[in-house]
Design a protein around this motif. Structure first.
Motif, PDB file in Angstrom:
ATOM      1  N   ILE A   1       1.955  -7.677 -63.795  1.00 59.96           N
ATOM      2  CA  ILE A   1       3.267  -7.552 -63.172  1.00 59.96           C
ATOM      3  C   ILE A   1       3.888  -8.946 -63.184  1.00 59.96           C
ATOM      4  N   ASN A   2       4.943  -9.123 -63.952  1.00 62.36           N
ATOM      5  CA  ASN A   2       5.499 -10.459 -64.091  1.00 62.36           C
ATOM      6  C   ASN A   2       6.904 -10.411 -64.702  1.00 62.36           C
ATOM      7  N   TYR A   3       7.484 -11.586 -64.836  1.00 62.18           N
ATOM      8  CA  TYR A   3       8.853 -11.727 -65.332  1.00 62.18           C
ATOM      9  C   TYR A   3       8.890 -11.795 -66.863  1.00 62.18           C
ATOM     10  N   PRO A   4      10.075 -11.658 -67.468  1.00 60.70           N
ATOM     11  CA  PRO A   4      10.187 -11.586 -68.934  1.00 60.70           C
ATOM     12  C   PRO A   4       9.716 -12.812 -69.706  1.00 60.70           C
TER      13      PRO A   4
ATOM     14  N   SER B   1       5.759 -16.181 -74.107  1.00 60.67           N
ATOM     15  CA  SER B   1       4.526 -16.904 -73.827  1.00 60.67           C
ATOM     16  C   SER B   1       3.352 -16.311 -74.600  1.00 60.67           C
ATOM     17  N   ALA B   2       3.252 -14.990 -74.599  1.00 61.07           N
ATOM     18  CA  ALA B   2       2.151 -14.337 -75.312  1.00 61.07           C
ATOM     19  C   ALA B   2       2.250 -14.578 -76.814  1.00 61.07           C
ATOM     20  N   LYS B   3       3.455 -14.529 -77.348  1.00 64.20           N
ATOM     21  CA  LYS B   3       3.637 -14.768 -78.782  1.00 64.20           C
ATOM     22  C   LYS B   3       3.181 -16.162 -79.176  1.00 64.20           C
TER      23      LYS B   3
ATOM     24  N   GLY C   1      13.686 -16.918 -71.278  1.00 70.02           N
ATOM     25  CA  GLY C   1      13.224 -15.732 -70.561  1.00 70.02           C
ATOM     26  C   GLY C   1      13.985 -15.473 -69.272  1.00 70.02           C
ATOM     27  N   LEU C   2      15.219 -15.979 -69.168  1.00 63.19           N
ATOM     28  CA  LEU C   2      16.025 -15.810 -67.961  1.00 63.19           C
ATOM     29  C   LEU C   2      17.028 -14.679 -68.175  1.00 63.19           C
ATOM     30  N   ALA C   3      16.879 -13.605 -67.453  1.00 62.61           N
ATOM     31  CA  ALA C   3      17.681 -12.406 -67.671  1.00 62.61           C
ATOM     32  C   ALA C   3      19.166 -12.667 -67.399  1.00 62.61           C
ATOM     33  N   PRO C   4      20.055 -12.209 -68.271  1.00 65.62           N
ATOM     34  CA  PRO C   4      21.493 -12.392 -68.077  1.00 65.62           C
ATOM     35  C   PRO C   4      21.996 -11.587 -66.875  1.00 65.62           C
ATOM     36  N   VAL C   5      23.156 -11.992 -66.355  1.00 61.82           N
ATOM     37  CA  VAL C   5      23.792 -11.262 -65.260  1.00 61.82           C
ATOM     38  C   VAL C   5      24.986 -10.451 -65.752  1.00 61.82           C
TER      39      VAL C   5
END
Length: 417
Positions: free
Chosen positions: A261-264, A269-271, A337-341
């Motif tokens: 459970i985590n943020y985008p 990071s995994a890639k 990885g910062l989601a747009p508004v």
């Protein structure tokens, strides 16, 4: 005679100083706008600041001042400067949970009506609400965030729909000797409040209302019961009670976990860290707490506030408006990885390709959960963290009464530091 000469000289110096002072902010170069913000590692914020400075046509130059990597320390640094009437701060990036506190203290100024209307029209409902205090917009949403379920498709063919199902699946994987941990943030810090608040909101409850009434009840018991079950099961990473976002992600990337459970940010990071894990990485909505009820996940992210002590508030708002332009939000999302508004960004094909889980993010930012919006939030979150830590010792039967008392004391303190 001497007195008159001295007074005349002082007057002349004052006149010269006034002229020079005026020239330094308008005639001799761009105004420097100091932007205090967390150290975004991808360089996207620096690019936006540079581009906006150039686009201003010489009006202003945005200078980034990086704060601590710790959210708590970021807040303390800003509070101390603002409380001291520090005029060197023009734009400040606030964790969404500070907006009510800073607005109540009048350390930031309300968003001008025209810009406020634009934000309400263009942005998703959740981020707008984080910037709203008593019906008025006090900040400019910069980015948002919401936690998804990330899972290993090679271990779990279908993602679980509920928390209890996820724990059941993890326990079954453990019996098979396969990676099975559920990575979650259980350390005594803000991440624990995020987890608990998401569980309470998703069970249909609330912790504190907008008018500072403590309303924690049965949904908190439902959420806390699941948290305790995870913490005391084989599904829990042994380091759960000291784990934060980065540590959760590291464990997942190392192949130790089946769920996270985590943020985008974990996608890129995994890639970069373990392509073998990344190629089998799936994503799904935050699991349901109550079967059949849409989860309401605690919104994260940052809002831009304009300091009430700034000497250039109009230019600062112009700069803030530039910093949230779609091109900047898109880059913040893809690189950082910062989601747009802004809602429109989620419908752009190029963005969808780079951000394949965009629909899930957009959905959760529309059916959102909010941590308590109160000026006393700093004390409120500490009360929650101390009551719930360690998660393995949570007692759901006494939790509500314990928290009711602690939260009421926190609200009465109204501490700003």
């Amino acid at each position: 005679m001497v007195r008159r000469d001295i007074l005349a000289a002082v007057a002349a110096i004052a006149t010269i100083a006034f002229i020079v002072g005026c020239g330094s902010s308008s005639g001799s170069g761009p105004v420097t706008l100091n932007w205090y913000v967390f150290p975004e590692p991808s360089g996207s914020f620096q690019t936006a600041a540079s581009n906006c400075s150039k686009a201003s046509g010489g009006k202003y130059d945005i200078k980034i001042n990086f704060l601590s990597t710790s959210s708590d320390q970021q807040r303390v640094s800003l509070v101390r400067r603002l409380a001291a009437n520090d005029s060197s701060i023009d734009i400040l990036a606030m964790d969404v949970d500070w907006t009510a506190e800073f607005a109540t203290a009048r350390w930031i100024v309300p968003v001008p009506s025209q810009l406020a209307q634009q934000i309400r029209t263009q942005d998703l409902k959740g981020p707008v609400q984080t910037a709203t205090v008593n019906g008025r917009l006090w900040a400019v949403p910069l980015n948002s965030n919401t936690q998804l379920l990330w899972y290993r498709k090679d271990l779990v063919p279908h993602p679980p729909k509920t928390w209890n199902q996820m724990i059941d699946d993890a326990e079954q994987l453990a019996k098979q000797g396969k990676p099975h941990y559920i990575e979650e943030q259980g350390a005594q810090y803000e991440g624990l409040t995020v987890w608990f608040n998401s569980m309470v909101n998703s069970a249909g409850g609330q912790i504190i209302t907008g008018d500072n009434k403590v309303v924690i009840g049965k949904p908190a018991v439902v959420g806390a019961t699941i948290m305790r079950r995870l913490a005391n099961s084989v599904a829990a990473d042994p380091s759960l009670n000291v784990t934060m976002e980065g540590q959760s992600d590291t464990a997942f990337d190392q192949g130790k976990a089946a769920f996270e459970i985590n943020y985008p940010f974990v996608w890129q990071s995994a890639k970069a860290t373990n392509p073998a894990v990344a190629k089998n990485m799936g994503y799904a909505p935050f699991p349901q707490v109550t079967p059949g009820r849409t989860p309401r996940v605690s919104i994260g992210g940052y809002n831009l506030g304009i300091s009430s002590h700034s000497k250039h508030p109009d230019l600062a708002f112009q700069a803030a408006q530039c910093l949230i332009q779609p091109a900047n939000q898109t880059r913040n999302a893809v690189k950082g990885g910062l989601a747009p508004v802004a809602a429109s960004i989620y419908d752009q094909p190029a963005f969808a390709k780079a951000y394949p889980f965009h629909e899930l993010i957009k959905q959760q930012l529309q059916t959102y959960g909010l941590r308590p919006q109160t000026a006393a939030y700093a004390d409120v979150t500490l009360a929650i963290q101390k009551t719930l830590s360690p998660t393995s010792s949570i007692n759901p039967t006494t939790l509500v009464s314990q928290l009711q008392n602690k939260l009421k004391l926190s609200l009465s303190s109204a501490a700003l530091l």
